[in-house]
Design an enzyme around this catalytic site. Structure first.
Site, mmCIF file in Angstrom:
data_model
loop_
_atom_site.group_PDB
_atom_site.id
_atom_site.type_symbol
_atom_site.label_atom_id
_atom_site.label_comp_id
_atom_site.label_asym_id
_atom_site.label_seq_id
_atom_site.Cartn_x
_atom_site.Cartn_y
_atom_site.Cartn_z
ATOM 1 N N GLY A 7 1.063 -1.128 -0.043
ATOM 2 C CA GLY A 7 -0.057 0.110 0.119
ATOM 3 C C GLY A 7 0.627 1.200 0.137
ATOM 4 O O GLY A 7 0.618 2.142 0.865
ATOM 5 N N THR A 9 1.167 3.828 -1.806
ATOM 6 C CA THR A 9 0.854 5.091 -2.328
ATOM 7 C C THR A 9 -0.263 5.400 -1.401
ATOM 8 O O THR A 9 -0.834 6.587 -1.607
ATOM 9 C CB THR A 9 0.529 5.039 -3.708
ATOM 10 O OG1 THR A 9 -0.163 3.977 -4.072
ATOM 11 C CG2 THR A 9 1.854 4.963 -4.521
ATOM 12 N N GLY A 10 -0.812 4.656 -0.370
ATOM 13 C CA GLY A 10 -1.911 4.950 0.396
ATOM 14 C C GLY A 10 -1.465 5.937 1.498
ATOM 15 O O GLY A 10 -0.194 6.158 1.762
ATOM 16 N N GLY A 88 -1.626 -3.267 9.775
ATOM 17 C CA GLY A 88 -2.390 -2.230 10.494
ATOM 18 C C GLY A 88 -3.708 -2.269 9.956
ATOM 19 O O GLY A 88 -4.596 -1.359 10.082
ATOM 20 N N PHE A 115 -1.526 1.443 16.240
ATOM 21 C CA PHE A 115 -0.144 1.167 16.608
ATOM 22 C C PHE A 115 0.493 2.407 17.443
ATOM 23 O O PHE A 115 1.575 2.609 17.603
ATOM 24 C CB PHE A 115 0.779 0.949 15.425
ATOM 25 C CG PHE A 115 0.844 -0.278 14.781
ATOM 26 C CD1 PHE A 115 1.152 -1.213 15.289
ATOM 27 C CD2 PHE A 115 -0.276 -0.738 13.805
ATOM 28 C CE1 PHE A 115 1.308 -2.654 14.771
ATOM 29 C CE2 PHE A 115 -0.280 -1.979 13.172
ATOM 30 C CZ PHE A 115 0.422 -2.974 13.767
ATOM 31 N N HIS A 144 -12.995 10.081 12.294
ATOM 32 C CA HIS A 144 -11.925 9.889 11.323
ATOM 33 C C HIS A 144 -12.042 10.562 10.094
ATOM 34 O O HIS A 144 -13.108 10.897 9.991
ATOM 35 C CB HIS A 144 -11.655 8.293 11.065
ATOM 36 C CG HIS A 144 -11.169 7.386 12.082
ATOM 37 N ND1 HIS A 144 -11.958 6.992 13.238
ATOM 38 C CD2 HIS A 144 -9.644 7.087 12.318
ATOM 39 C CE1 HIS A 144 -11.046 6.307 14.066
ATOM 40 N NE2 HIS A 144 -9.773 6.440 13.663
ATOM 41 N N LYS A 148 -12.029 7.125 5.395
ATOM 42 C CA LYS A 148 -11.934 5.613 5.961
ATOM 43 C C LYS A 148 -13.235 4.853 5.621
ATOM 44 O O LYS A 148 -14.354 5.312 5.777
ATOM 45 C CB LYS A 148 -12.053 6.010 7.654
ATOM 46 C CG LYS A 148 -11.585 4.752 8.236
ATOM 47 C CD LYS A 148 -11.496 5.014 9.750
ATOM 48 C CE LYS A 148 -11.181 3.683 10.691
ATOM 49 N NZ LYS A 148 -9.982 2.816 10.081
#
Length: 253
Positions: A7, A9-10, A88, A115, A144, A148
């Site tokens: 991931g 480029t997230g 995560g 985390f 959030h 999300k």
């Protein structure tokens, strides 16, 4: 330590790559559906090339922040290659959980809904507060960013689990309220908000006896999650194959 980053480029993938640079960690390779957009000097592969990249670049650990469908495929391939994984990703189904636990028969798997060290402290304090105030009403609100996908958040679910572990009379979780909806004994209200670019906020409210207690955690930057994930990646290098929660290992990092 040489890490593989999915991931890339997230939102979180970019944070992990940035945190790795700050720590002078080597990125063995990164994974992205749009490789040209990845901000790294490391080799970047597509998801279809992931299994081959594990063999070609041999990372010490894999750090994953993607979506459930992709994460379980990465975990299965990592298990076949003998590469530990830290994920995560949130929103896993029971079937997805089963894939992660199968992978943990072969490699260390660390799963964290959050985390942040502060969130681990929130979980501990929440248990203490709920146990001390058994008659008080409980409501949880989480907020959030607008992108999300899963609701309530994985962290919210962890807080709810902590509450219910201390409540023998815990009833159903009530998600939002509309119309004629009086509170029922023992229920836990859950409210999810999505707006703007808010990194993450969780508030646990306990109210009764003409008083209220609020426990709140706010993440100011996603970098805190990336740092925790890299700490966990360091842990898995010497860990035995097993399924670990970040909350189980955070105190030892």
């Amino acid at each position: 330590m040489r890490v593989g980053v999915t991931g890339a480029t997230g939102r979180m993938g970019r944070e992990v790559l940035a945190a790795a640079r700050e720590r002078d960690l080597s990125v063995a390779f990164a994974v992205s559906r749009t490789p040209d957009d990845a901000d790294t000097d490391a080799p970047v592969v597509t998801p279809a090339e992931f299994a081959a990249a594990l063999d070609d670049h041999q990372p010490d650990a894999l750090v994953d922040f993607t979506v459930p469908d992709a994460a379980v495929e990465y975990a299965a391939a990592a298990a076949d290659a003998g590469v530990p994984i830290v994920t995560g990703t949130t929103g896993f189904s029971e079937a997805d959980e089963a894939v992660l636990r199968d992978a943990a028969d072969s490699i260390p798997v660390v799963r964290g809904a959050n985390f942040s060290r502060g969130v681990q402290a929130l979980l501990a304090v929440a248990r203490t507060a709920v146990a001390a105030l058994p008659e008080y009403d409980v409501e949880l609100t989480e907020t959030h960013h607008s992108g999300k996908r899963d609701a309530p958040s994985g962290t919210a679910k962890r807080v709810l689990d902590a509450v219910e572990s201390e409540r023998e009379d815990a009833a159903e979780r009530v998600h939002g309220r509309e119309g004629d909806a009086p509170r029922q004994p023992g229920e836990i209200g859950v409210h999810a908000r999505r707006a703007g670019d808010i990194t993450g906020e969780h508030e646990l409210l306990l109210a009764g006896n003409d008083e209220s207690l609020s426990l709140t955690h706010r993440a100011g930057d996603r970098g805190v999650f990336a740092a925790g994930a890299l700490d966990a990646a360091g842990f898995v290098q010497d860990a035995e194959p097993a399924y670990y929660r970040f909350s189980d290992i955070a105190a030892d990092l």
